[in-house]
Every structure is written in structure tokens, then in C-alpha cells.
Design a protein around this motif. Sequence first.
Motif, PDB file in Angstrom:
ATOM      1  N   MET A  76      28.436  34.537  42.342  1.00 56.97           N
ATOM      2  CA  MET A  76      29.730  34.049  41.857  1.00 56.97           C
ATOM      3  C   MET A  76      30.611  33.619  43.015  1.00 56.97           C
ATOM      4  SD  MET A  76      30.857  36.770  38.974  1.00 56.97           S
ATOM      5  CE  MET A  76      29.629  38.028  38.860  1.00 56.97           C
ATOM      6  N   ALA A  77      31.485  32.684  42.754  1.00 58.80           N
ATOM      7  CA  ALA A  77      32.510  32.294  43.735  1.00 58.80           C
ATOM      8  C   ALA A  77      33.762  31.952  42.945  1.00 58.80           C
ATOM      9  CB  ALA A  77      32.044  31.094  44.555  1.00 58.80           C
ATOM     10  N   GLY A  78      34.896  32.401  43.470  1.00 62.51           N
ATOM     11  CA  GLY A  78      36.161  32.120  42.789  1.00 62.51           C
ATOM     12  C   GLY A  78      36.494  33.139  41.731  1.00 62.51           C
ATOM     13  N   VAL A  79      35.595  34.050  41.446  1.00 63.03           N
ATOM     14  CA  VAL A  79      35.825  35.096  40.446  1.00 63.03           C
ATOM     15  C   VAL A  79      34.952  36.285  40.805  1.00 63.03           C
ATOM     16  CG1 VAL A  79      34.012  34.357  38.810  1.00 63.03           C
ATOM     17  CG2 VAL A  79      36.050  35.496  37.937  1.00 63.03           C
ATOM     18  N   THR A  80      35.377  37.480  40.407  1.00 63.03           N
ATOM     19  CA  THR A  80      34.562  38.677  40.642  1.00 63.03           C
ATOM     20  C   THR A  80      34.345  39.398  39.307  1.00 63.03           C
ATOM     21  OG1 THR A  80      36.487  40.098  40.960  1.00 63.03           O
ATOM     22  CG2 THR A  80      35.613  38.992  42.935  1.00 63.03           C
ATOM     23  N   THR A  81      33.362  40.284  39.291  1.00 63.64           N
ATOM     24  CA  THR A  81      33.130  41.053  38.057  1.00 63.64           C
ATOM     25  C   THR A  81      34.346  41.939  37.767  1.00 63.64           C
ATOM     26  OG1 THR A  81      31.879  42.626  39.403  1.00 63.64           O
ATOM     27  CG2 THR A  81      30.611  41.068  38.097  1.00 63.64           C
ATOM     28  N   HIS A  82      35.033  42.376  38.821  1.00 63.77           N
ATOM     29  CA  HIS A  82      36.216  43.211  38.611  1.00 63.77           C
ATOM     30  C   HIS A  82      37.323  42.425  37.896  1.00 63.77           C
ATOM     31  CE1 HIS A  82      38.799  46.629  39.221  1.00 63.77           C
ATOM     32  NE2 HIS A  82      39.729  45.834  39.702  1.00 63.77           N
ATOM     33  N   GLU A  83      37.483  41.169  38.294  1.00 60.67           N
ATOM     34  CA  GLU A  83      38.504  40.339  37.629  1.00 60.67           C
ATOM     35  C   GLU A  83      38.110  40.042  36.182  1.00 60.67           C
ATOM     36  OE1 GLU A  83      40.354  37.937  41.460  1.00 60.67           O
ATOM     37  OE2 GLU A  83      38.385  37.349  40.696  1.00 60.67           O
ATOM     38  N   MET A  84      36.815  39.848  35.949  1.00 61.79           N
ATOM     39  CA  MET A  84      36.358  39.623  34.574  1.00 61.79           C
ATOM     40  C   MET A  84      36.646  40.861  33.733  1.00 61.79           C
ATOM     41  SD  MET A  84      32.740  37.798  35.446  1.00 61.79           S
ATOM     42  CE  MET A  84      32.398  36.371  34.453  1.00 61.79           C
ATOM     43  N   ALA A  85      36.381  42.034  34.317  1.00 60.38           N
ATOM     44  CA  ALA A  85      36.615  43.292  33.605  1.00 60.38           C
ATOM     45  C   ALA A  85      38.094  43.470  33.289  1.00 60.38           C
ATOM     46  CB  ALA A  85      36.102  44.463  34.448  1.00 60.38           C
ATOM     47  N   ARG A  86      38.944  43.098  34.246  1.00 63.67           N
ATOM     48  CA  ARG A  86      40.386  43.242  34.022  1.00 63.67           C
ATOM     49  C   ARG A  86      40.841  42.361  32.853  1.00 63.67           C
ATOM     50  NH1 ARG A  86      43.546  42.079  39.116  1.00 63.67           N
ATOM     51  NH2 ARG A  86      42.286  43.836  39.768  1.00 63.67           N
ATOM     52  N   ALA A  87      40.320  41.137  32.817  1.00 65.16           N
ATOM     53  CA  ALA A  87      40.694  40.220  31.732  1.00 65.16           C
ATOM     54  C   ALA A  87      40.220  40.764  30.384  1.00 65.16           C
ATOM     55  CB  ALA A  87      40.104  38.833  31.991  1.00 65.16           C
ATOM     56  N   VAL A  88      39.010  41.328  30.365  1.00 67.25           N
ATOM     57  CA  VAL A  88      38.470  41.889  29.113  1.00 67.25           C
ATOM     58  C   VAL A  88      39.306  43.101  28.690  1.00 67.25           C
ATOM     59  CG1 VAL A  88      36.493  43.095  28.074  1.00 67.25           C
ATOM     60  CG2 VAL A  88      36.119  41.048  29.460  1.00 67.25           C
ATOM     61  N   ALA A  89      39.587  43.991  29.631  1.00 68.82           N
ATOM     62  CA  ALA A  89      40.348  45.208  29.306  1.00 68.82           C
ATOM     63  C   ALA A  89      41.730  44.844  28.749  1.00 68.82           C
ATOM     64  CB  ALA A  89      40.478  46.086  30.552  1.00 68.82           C
ATOM     65  N   LYS A  90      42.357  43.841  29.326  1.00 67.55           N
ATOM     66  CA  LYS A  90      43.689  43.439  28.850  1.00 67.55           C
ATOM     67  C   LYS A  90      43.599  42.791  27.466  1.00 67.55           C
ATOM     68  CE  LYS A  90      46.012  43.009  33.344  1.00 67.55           C
ATOM     69  NZ  LYS A  90      46.984  44.074  33.161  1.00 67.55           N
ATOM     70  N   ALA A  91      42.538  42.003  27.244  1.00 65.29           N
ATOM     71  CA  ALA A  91      42.357  41.381  25.921  1.00 65.29           C
ATOM     72  C   ALA A  91      42.113  42.459  24.863  1.00 65.29           C
ATOM     73  CB  ALA A  91      41.200  40.380  25.962  1.00 65.29           C
ATOM     74  N   ILE A  92      41.313  43.476  25.215  1.00 66.87           N
ATOM     75  CA  ILE A  92      41.042  44.578  24.274  1.00 66.87           C
ATOM     76  C   ILE A  92      42.350  45.311  23.950  1.00 66.87           C
ATOM     77  CG2 ILE A  92      39.954  46.850  24.026  1.00 66.87           C
ATOM     78  CD1 ILE A  92      37.536  45.759  25.585  1.00 66.87           C
ATOM     79  N   ALA A  93      43.118  45.598  24.985  1.00 71.07           N
ATOM     80  CA  ALA A  93      44.377  46.329  24.785  1.00 71.07           C
ATOM     81  C   ALA A  93      45.308  45.535  23.857  1.00 71.07           C
ATOM     82  CB  ALA A  93      45.044  46.576  26.130  1.00 71.07           C
ATOM     83  N   GLU A  94      45.319  44.222  24.058  1.00 69.14           N
ATOM     84  CA  GLU A  94      46.171  43.363  23.220  1.00 69.14           C
ATOM     85  C   GLU A  94      45.699  43.383  21.769  1.00 69.14           C
ATOM     86  OE1 GLU A  94      47.200  39.684  25.296  1.00 69.14           O
ATOM     87  OE2 GLU A  94      46.902  38.686  23.359  1.00 69.14           O
ATOM     88  N   GLU A  95      44.385  43.301  21.589  1.00 69.93           N
ATOM     89  CA  GLU A  95      43.809  43.279  20.243  1.00 69.93           C
ATOM     90  C   GLU A  95      44.051  44.608  19.535  1.00 69.93           C
ATOM     91  OE1 GLU A  95      42.841  40.993  18.479  1.00 69.93           O
ATOM     92  OE2 GLU A  95      41.037  41.371  17.310  1.00 69.93           O
ATOM     93  N   ARG A  96      43.874  45.698  20.262  1.00 67.50           N
ATOM     94  CA  ARG A  96      44.078  47.025  19.652  1.00 67.50           C
ATOM     95  C   ARG A  96      45.560  47.240  19.335  1.00 67.50           C
ATOM     96  NH1 ARG A  96      41.902  51.863  22.542  1.00 67.50           N
ATOM     97  NH2 ARG A  96      41.242  52.688  20.536  1.00 67.50           N
TER      98      ARG A  96
END
Lengths: 99, 237
Positions: A76-96
Motif C-alpha cells: 500500500m501507499a498513501g494509506v495504512t491498515t491502521h487508517e482503514m481500521a480507523r475509518a471502519v471503527a468510526k463508521a461503525i460507531a456512527e451506524e450504531r
Amino acid sequence: MAERKMVTKAGKGLKAVVSLVRDRVKAVSFSGDFYLYPEESMRELEKSLEGIRATETEYEISTRLMIAARKAGTEMAGVTTHEMARAVAKAIAEERGSA
Amino acid sequence: MKWRIIHRELHTGPMNMGIDEALAEMAAAEKSPPTIRFYSWNPPGISVGRFQRLREAVKTEKCSRMGIDYLRRMSGGGTACHSSEIAYSITAPGYVFPRYADDAFMLVCTQVASALASLGIKAEYRPLDEIMAGGKKIGWSAFTFRNGAVIFQGSVFYGFDFASMAAATGTSPAKLKEAVTCVKDFSRATENDLEIALEKCFTKGKEWKRGVLAKEELERAEELSERYSGREWNFSI
């Protein structure tokens, strides 16, 4: 379904779209102007989060993505798995929060 | 290994993407030499990166009305405008060219900045994938690595059709002018001068010869170009 947009540390756009069913992640999809190859391995990363509990922490999600990326030989370049995880966690929190 | 340089050709966007993919595929199978190819899009167009949503980045109905092509590239990265540019691609096996994106961007973008410097334009590489002049973008680049071969794509804006490209991407010409510049803003160099300058920098230290696309490469490119014209690929994200 909830989505979370963010700008990565490298200045790239990242969007995670997450759908939940009975407090579990049904599907995740990532999009953005980052680099990830082989391209087909994106599906492996997305699949690694299908079925997980919506209560998983950002760190747990990040670990799942990291393992999936390592297994698939993803670079990967320009993104990390940690940033992907952060985006997912925030989307989950919003949905819940909206449930 | 001897590189092949292909002088600028005009093709449709889908055909240009088909050619690059065909060359990478055949380079990986050692049926094609590592190749640096110059090209332009005819008609002009917009491309989005492999993981971008085309329907979010491009005003497709406006593009169709204005005769502007649009497609999703195989390479990653962001939205690129193909109006009055000198585009290039580098297709090579991973053992003769950096196979990691960061290394490839650093190498190629600094070569592009040197080419612009030779035309009197003070340009610099801005990580991850941009070439800047006067604080604005003058060139873009993109990368992928698949099946053992690199596809590196990029371009330098010779001129720029701000009105059309702004309409195609849903922004205003004024906003685009704040972010984008072109060779014509700094230099009286011709398109040919720009291509020669890029060629000199890309080939420095390499063994190379001029060439053309082989019949087999064109046939494979035509097959692959159909995917880049279709909704299934372009709108699958």
C-alpha cells in the motif's frame, strides 16, 4: 449503512462504507485515491471484516486488516491498515449511534 | 536489458489503458521489452484511480454531452485530466524498475522535474505522486504492480482546458486554476520540446532504442480496451 470519509496522513482520500446486521459487520468497502496492489487483494481485506462484532476496537480491526494484507501480499501507499481500521471503527460507531 | 521508447501517439482513453495493460502483461511474460511510451488522449478525457468511485469523481452526463471520455484506470491514485498533456507510461518487469510505489514515484517524478528544469521551469516532486511548479500541480502520476510487472502512468500538462475539465469534474474553472498550472504558463517550449526533454531524462543511463507497438501488442490492447469502455469495469466500485 454508514460511511466515513477521511484524509490519510499521506494526504489521500479514504472512504469506508460499512453495513451492520444484528450488531455484526455484514459488509465493508473501501474507496479512495490511494495505492493498493495487487488490486484484487482489496477484496481479501474487506472480507476479513465480514462477520466481526460491531464492538471490536480500532486496534482489533487494524490487526485483522494487517493479517489479511500480509496473507495476500498486499502493498500500500498513501494509506495504512491502521487508517482503514480507523475509518471502519468510526463508521461503525456512527451506524450504531443512529440505530 | 534494452528499453524501447515509443514516440507519442494519439489514441482513445480506453485504447491507451489497453495498450499499457497489454505491454505490462507481455513484459511480465518477457514477450515485450520494458517500454517507455508517450501518448495523448483523443478525444480528451478524465480518468479516475483504481479505487475511486467514478460516479462520485466525474460528471459523466456532462462528459458525454461534451464528447469527453471517462474511465477507471488500472493504476491507483486520483482523478486525472487528459486535455492537452504529454502522457507517458512505463511498463516493465519488477526486476528492472522499482516495484514499490514510493520508490517509483520518487524516481520518475524527480526525472520529470529535471525535464521541466531543462525547459527553464522550476518544478519539484511533491510526495506522494505530484509534480508542482509555482505552488500548483503541473503533472500527476500513478502506479500499480501486477503479475510481476509495473504499470507507471503519468503526464505533464502542456496546456489545460480549464473550462471543460472543470465542467467534467464538477468544479469551477477559477478553483481549478488555483490548483493547476501548465508548461505554457512558464515557457515557450513546444509539445515536442517537452516530449524530448522527458525522453532525455527517462532514458538517462539506460540502454534503449526507438520502437513501435508490435501487431500482437496492438491486438491484445484492443481486446483489453473493451473493458475500459464498459460500465462493468468503470462503475464496479
